[in-house]
Motif scaffolding. Sequence first.
Motif, PDB file in Angstrom:
ATOM      1  N   HIS A  77      10.348   6.502   8.707  1.00  0.00           N
ATOM      2  CA  HIS A  77       9.570   5.253   8.744  1.00  0.00           C
ATOM      3  C   HIS A  77       9.743   4.515  10.070  1.00  0.00           C
ATOM      4  N   GLU A  78      10.987   4.428  10.550  1.00  0.00           N
ATOM      5  CA  GLU A  78      11.246   3.711  11.809  1.00  0.00           C
ATOM      6  C   GLU A  78      10.467   4.370  12.955  1.00  0.00           C
ATOM      7  N   ASN A  79      10.466   5.693  12.991  1.00  0.00           N
ATOM      8  CA  ASN A  79       9.735   6.423  14.041  1.00  0.00           C
ATOM      9  C   ASN A  79       8.236   6.175  13.938  1.00  0.00           C
ATOM     10  N   PHE A  80       7.707   6.281  12.715  1.00  0.00           N
ATOM     11  CA  PHE A  80       6.275   6.086  12.450  1.00  0.00           C
ATOM     12  C   PHE A  80       5.870   4.657  12.838  1.00  0.00           C
ATOM     13  N   LYS A  81       6.679   3.688  12.415  1.00  0.00           N
ATOM     14  CA  LYS A  81       6.394   2.277  12.684  1.00  0.00           C
ATOM     15  C   LYS A  81       6.390   2.009  14.193  1.00  0.00           C
ATOM     16  N   ASN A 128      -1.974 -16.009   4.439  1.00  0.00           N
ATOM     17  CA  ASN A 128      -0.688 -16.151   3.737  1.00  0.00           C
ATOM     18  C   ASN A 128      -0.311 -14.873   2.979  1.00  0.00           C
ATOM     19  N   THR A 129      -0.537 -13.733   3.623  1.00  0.00           N
ATOM     20  CA  THR A 129      -0.312 -12.448   2.962  1.00  0.00           C
ATOM     21  C   THR A 129       0.584 -11.556   3.813  1.00  0.00           C
ATOM     22  N   VAL A 130       1.661 -11.041   3.199  1.00  0.00           N
ATOM     23  CA  VAL A 130       2.521 -10.075   3.874  1.00  0.00           C
ATOM     24  C   VAL A 130       2.108  -8.674   3.425  1.00  0.00           C
ATOM     25  N   VAL A 131       2.296  -7.722   4.324  1.00  0.00           N
ATOM     26  CA  VAL A 131       1.881  -6.346   4.067  1.00  0.00           C
ATOM     27  C   VAL A 131       3.102  -5.429   4.123  1.00  0.00           C
ATOM     28  N   PHE A 132       3.180  -4.505   3.169  1.00  0.00           N
ATOM     29  CA  PHE A 132       4.213  -3.464   3.181  1.00  0.00           C
ATOM     30  C   PHE A 132       3.565  -2.120   2.911  1.00  0.00           C
ATOM     31  N   GLY A 133       3.960  -1.123   3.690  1.00  0.00           N
ATOM     32  CA  GLY A 133       3.556   0.251   3.411  1.00  0.00           C
ATOM     33  C   GLY A 133       4.699   0.939   2.684  1.00  0.00           C
ATOM     34  N   VAL A 134       4.382   1.819   1.729  1.00  0.00           N
ATOM     35  CA  VAL A 134       5.416   2.510   0.952  1.00  0.00           C
ATOM     36  C   VAL A 134       5.118   4.000   0.882  1.00  0.00           C
ATOM     37  N   SER A 135       6.138   4.806   1.171  1.00  0.00           N
ATOM     38  CA  SER A 135       6.053   6.242   0.874  1.00  0.00           C
ATOM     39  C   SER A 135       7.452   6.730   0.536  1.00  0.00           C
ATOM     40  N   ARG A 136       7.553   7.998   0.193  1.00  0.00           N
ATOM     41  CA  ARG A 136       8.849   8.557  -0.184  1.00  0.00           C
ATOM     42  C   ARG A 136       9.625   9.061   1.029  1.00  0.00           C
ATOM     43  N   ASP A 137       9.090   8.843   2.234  1.00  0.00           N
ATOM     44  CA  ASP A 137       9.783   9.271   3.448  1.00  0.00           C
ATOM     45  C   ASP A 137      11.065   8.462   3.653  1.00  0.00           C
ATOM     46  N   SER A 138      11.971   9.009   4.470  1.00  0.00           N
ATOM     47  CA  SER A 138      13.240   8.335   4.769  1.00  0.00           C
ATOM     48  C   SER A 138      13.008   7.126   5.671  1.00  0.00           C
ATOM     49  N   LEU A 139      13.982   6.231   5.703  1.00  0.00           N
ATOM     50  CA  LEU A 139      13.899   5.075   6.600  1.00  0.00           C
ATOM     51  C   LEU A 139      13.813   5.527   8.053  1.00  0.00           C
ATOM     52  N   LYS A 140      14.526   6.599   8.401  1.00  0.00           N
ATOM     53  CA  LYS A 140      14.490   7.124   9.774  1.00  0.00           C
ATOM     54  C   LYS A 140      13.064   7.564  10.138  1.00  0.00           C
ATOM     55  N   TYR A 176       0.843  -1.197   0.000  1.00  0.00           N
ATOM     56  CA  TYR A 176       0.000   0.000   0.000  1.00  0.00           C
ATOM     57  C   TYR A 176       0.875   1.242   0.000  1.00  0.00           C
ATOM     58  N   PHE A 177       0.560   2.137  -0.920  1.00  0.00           N
ATOM     59  CA  PHE A 177       1.289   3.400  -1.066  1.00  0.00           C
ATOM     60  C   PHE A 177       0.499   4.485  -0.353  1.00  0.00           C
ATOM     61  N   TYR A 178       1.203   5.310   0.393  1.00  0.00           N
ATOM     62  CA  TYR A 178       0.547   6.402   1.108  1.00  0.00           C
ATOM     63  C   TYR A 178       1.432   7.643   1.004  1.00  0.00           C
ATOM     64  N   PRO A 179       0.811   8.835   1.111  1.00  0.00           N
ATOM     65  CA  PRO A 179       1.580  10.065   0.878  1.00  0.00           C
ATOM     66  C   PRO A 179       2.671  10.381   1.898  1.00  0.00           C
ATOM     67  N   LYS A 180       2.383  10.290   3.202  1.00  0.00           N
ATOM     68  CA  LYS A 180       3.366  10.795   4.165  1.00  0.00           C
ATOM     69  C   LYS A 180       3.194  10.171   5.545  1.00  0.00           C
ATOM     70  N   ASP A 181       4.335   9.841   6.179  1.00  0.00           N
ATOM     71  CA  ASP A 181       4.323   9.314   7.548  1.00  0.00           C
ATOM     72  C   ASP A 181       3.652  10.299   8.508  1.00  0.00           C
ATOM     73  N   SER A 182       2.983   9.746   9.496  1.00  0.00           N
ATOM     74  CA  SER A 182       2.450  10.512  10.636  1.00  0.00           C
ATOM     75  C   SER A 182       1.461  11.615  10.270  1.00  0.00           C
ATOM     76  N   THR A 231      -1.908   7.597   8.956  1.00  0.00           N
ATOM     77  CA  THR A 231      -1.861   6.929  10.260  1.00  0.00           C
ATOM     78  C   THR A 231      -3.064   5.999  10.406  1.00  0.00           C
ATOM     79  N   THR A 232      -4.256   6.498  10.066  1.00  0.00           N
ATOM     80  CA  THR A 232      -5.481   5.687  10.163  1.00  0.00           C
ATOM     81  C   THR A 232      -5.389   4.455   9.279  1.00  0.00           C
ATOM     82  N   GLU A 233      -4.900   4.648   8.041  1.00  0.00           N
ATOM     83  CA  GLU A 233      -4.769   3.519   7.115  1.00  0.00           C
ATOM     84  C   GLU A 233      -3.791   2.486   7.677  1.00  0.00           C
ATOM     85  N   GLY A 234      -2.634   2.937   8.145  1.00  0.00           N
ATOM     86  CA  GLY A 234      -1.639   2.034   8.716  1.00  0.00           C
ATOM     87  C   GLY A 234      -2.176   1.277   9.915  1.00  0.00           C
TER      88      GLY A 234
END
Length: 157
Positions: free
Chosen positions: A77-81, A63-75, A35-41, A46-49
């Motif tokens: 993403h780590e905070n948001f996650k 049997n399904t893995v989930v990944f969220g994708v945005s153009r934000d940095s890994l740093k 799933y692609f989303y515009p921006k962390d936090s 946030t609601t979608e995540g």
Amino acid sequence: MAVELDKPVADFQVQATSDQAVSLSALKGQQVVIYFYPKDSTPGCTTEGQGFRDAYADFKAANTVVFGVSRDSLKSHENFKAKQEFPFELISDKDESLCQLFDVIKLKKLYGKEYLGVDRSTFLIDKDGVLRKEWRGVKVPGHVTAVLEQAQALNNA
């Protein structure tokens, strides 16, 4: 070349949270929700995540893995996650390679200004790497339930 329904998705290798390298070929045998989303936090993202987080056990059971994708940095993403306690990884797509592959960069308007942004979109890839369902221009309410139902149906097919 952008993805097409009922066609194999080109393999990709991207960086995700938890220091993971994610490639589609390594996920064979499992269904994949990206799933692609515009921006962390931000509120909608946030609601979608949280929706995917709360249904995570059901996706796993299908049997399904989930990944969220945005153009934000890994740093970022780590905070948001961590803050939202997401049990799935977030992919940083700073170079927009995944955004281009899935054709989710769209012209958007905010306060009268036009800019290129990520169109909230979700994709369901089957265990053989074939794109089976796509949702574009997603509205968050009810979306995760719709994705889960498709993942369960595909897994049972």
